[in-house]
Write a protein that holds these residues in place. Structure first.
Motif, short mmCIF file in Angstrom:
data_model
loop_
_atom_site.label_atom_id
_atom_site.label_comp_id
_atom_site.label_asym_id
_atom_site.label_seq_id
_atom_site.Cartn_x
_atom_site.Cartn_y
_atom_site.Cartn_z
N LEU A 45 52.21 81.87 76.70
CA LEU A 45 50.92 81.38 77.20
C LEU A 45 50.32 80.42 76.18
CD1 LEU A 45 48.68 81.68 79.39
CD2 LEU A 45 47.77 83.56 78.02
N ALA A 46 49.78 79.32 76.65
CA ALA A 46 49.17 78.34 75.75
C ALA A 46 47.80 77.94 76.29
CB ALA A 46 50.06 77.11 75.64
N TYR A 96 49.06 78.54 70.79
CA TYR A 96 50.21 79.15 71.45
C TYR A 96 50.19 80.66 71.25
CZ TYR A 96 52.08 74.41 71.63
OH TYR A 96 52.26 73.08 71.89
N SER A 97 50.54 81.38 72.30
CA SER A 97 50.65 82.83 72.24
C SER A 97 52.00 83.22 72.86
CB SER A 97 49.50 83.49 73.00
OG SER A 97 48.27 83.10 72.42
N ASP A 98 52.96 83.49 72.01
CA ASP A 98 54.33 83.76 72.46
C ASP A 98 54.47 85.13 73.11
OD1 ASP A 98 55.06 81.33 71.36
OD2 ASP A 98 55.71 82.22 69.46
N ASN A 99 55.28 85.16 74.17
CA ASN A 99 55.77 86.40 74.78
C ASN A 99 54.68 87.42 75.06
OD1 ASN A 99 57.79 87.93 75.91
ND2 ASN A 99 58.33 88.91 73.98
N ALA A 102 52.14 90.48 81.27
CA ALA A 102 51.29 90.09 82.41
C ALA A 102 49.92 90.73 82.26
CB ALA A 102 51.95 90.51 83.72
N GLY A 103 48.89 90.03 82.69
CA GLY A 103 47.54 90.58 82.61
C GLY A 103 46.49 89.48 82.59
N THR A 104 45.28 89.89 82.25
CA THR A 104 44.16 88.96 82.16
C THR A 104 43.92 88.59 80.71
OG1 THR A 104 43.15 89.98 84.11
CG2 THR A 104 41.70 88.67 82.71
N TYR A 105 43.72 87.29 80.50
CA TYR A 105 43.48 86.76 79.16
C TYR A 105 42.20 85.95 79.19
CZ TYR A 105 48.12 88.27 77.98
OH TYR A 105 49.21 89.04 77.74
N LYS A 106 41.51 85.91 78.04
CA LYS A 106 40.29 85.11 77.96
C LYS A 106 40.27 84.35 76.65
CE LYS A 106 36.78 88.12 75.90
NZ LYS A 106 35.49 88.76 76.11
#
Length: 125
Positions: A45-46, A96-99, A102-106
């Motif tokens: 996720l970036a 960048y946030s590797d690996n 699944a879920g909610t991110y803020k």
């Protein structure tokens, strides 16, 4: 009488200038917070960000969290200094946030109040 009037005007002008200078300094150090969320299906996720620093020195802080039932978990963070007079004033980059599961991110971005933006978008990579 003229000397007294001139002296009074000089004192008033000095007070007005000092008050204006204080207000400009105080506003340069004030910040605002911008937040946003996304639902992520898992994987890398970036967060892309961009802001214009208006040639005013300050720091932009970017934090990414995974939202859980027991509270937010810090995933990654970055900071960007702005206000250099020798460039175009655009502060942009990617956190960048590797690996990630699944879920909610803020994201939570703290930015100087007199900067423009930020523009933010989530993506996978």
């Amino acid at each position: 009488m003229k000397k007294v009037s001139f002296g009074l005007i000089a004192i008033i002008m000095l007070l007005v200038f000092a008050t204006s200078a204080f207000a400009a300094t105080a506003s340069a150090s004030s910040t605002r917070t911008v937040t946003g969320v996304t639902t992520h299906t898992g994987g890398n996720l970036a967060l892309d960000y961009s802001a214009y620093d208006s040639r005013i020195h300050g720091w932009m802080y970017i934090e990414i969290y995974r939202v859980t039932t027991s509270g937010d978990v810090a995933i990654n963070a970055a900071s960007v200094e702005g206000g250099r007079p020798t460039d175009n004033g655009i502060r942009s980059g990617t956190v960048y946030s590797d690996n990630q599961p699944a879920g909610t991110y803020k994201y939570v971005i703290t930015i100087p109040s007199n900067w423009m933006g930020p523009s933010v978008s989530w993506r996978t990579y």
